[in-house]
Scaffold this motif. Sequence first.
Motif: not given
Length: 448
Positions: A42, A46, A50, A68, A72, A75
């Motif tokens: 990841i 970048q 996903i 995740v 992040t 994301l």
Amino acid sequence: MKASILIIEDDRDMCDMLSVALGRRGFSAVAYQSGMSGLAAIDSGQPDVILVDINLPDINGMEVCQRVSADTPDLPVVVMTAFGNMDMAIEAIRAGAYDFITKPVDMDMLALALDRAVQYRMLHKQLTVLSRAAETAPNLDCMIGESQVMRELFQRLTKIADTGISVLITGESGAGKEVAARALHNLSRRKQQPFVAINCSTLTETLLESELFGHVKGAFTDACSDRKGLFQEADGGTLFLDEIADFPLSLQPKLLRVIEERRVRPIGTNSEYPFDVRILAATNRDIEAAVAAGEFREDLFYRLNVITAQVPPLRERGADRLLLAARFISDCSARQGKQVTGIDKAAAKKILNYSWPGNVRELRNAMEHAVALADHQLITPEDLPEKITSQHHLLESVYHPADLVSLEEMTNRYINYILGVTEGNQSLAAQILEIDRKTLYRRLNKSS
């Protein structure tokens, strides 16, 4: 630029099929066959989204979602689950998944889900960094903007800032003409000297003459003492004549003479005083039409209009509206002592969708209104003025019956308008229109 999809799927054949199929649909895909290898990729890859299978050989897709979501949060993760396994899908959403898709995978449905996820990431990133972006975005003094029209304006102003020539700044009311004038002054060698502004449309002819040129004691009733005019007050710096097209015709010869000779004679005296001032002027009117109509002297026009700088209306500045909104929210929050930090997704859509006839001035007013009403950290549509949240402004024009068009044509015009607002960003346009990208493509192909 293609959206980047990171696939985590233990079946190699499935990875290959997804990578090829998504590539054909305009995505860039890279695949990993374990949860840990996917998570490790990841930071370096970048990705924008996903795409993960629930069943993996090391950690399952649910744990991928959780990690995740924690590391992040902007994301998005789209989870692939077995057909009919709604309990697992609901659990995935609770674990932080943005969306889910069932196997066997319908590629068209997957592409739509990924499109939505990509747009979510783009808008989420934009909204969460707007305050920071307002400080670091391309700017010129107090002017900020990332749109092409503003970059072109910045480039033009930078080139002429230190030349000392007269500049005529044009643009609609509220677009930021005085801000552009201040930027020219602050970027010039005169920046340590005064910047003096006057609105030529708000004063009577007598008062305007006195303000600009000055007077001596006894020159007229109420002239109780000598007073320097603005040409002398601005000596060494910049004099900004706003709404110059409204300057009285009878005073224009005197203004022209003062500008050409660089000497000013106050009312009531024969003495003249030299000055060193850069002249900047602005108007929201078609001043060339005023010249043609005999309402403005042609020689004065050419003296003021050595070079023109046009400030674009806010409706032509695309996503700059959100950037400016963030700046105003930050300023208003500080003044009002509130903890409003940004704009939610729905309010951002309203701001982008509105035409802003009052330009930057109206946007600033709207954000002050919104901050005052906000009960949360993010501005919501309910906090915005009603005329912005309603769609009535889209139908303001009254047409003659012969000019009326079909619903199909009006729809096409509106789609083109939204594409113009978003500077051709079809994903964002589809979101504003509340249709999927596939439908937007179909309509664009049909209209073309």
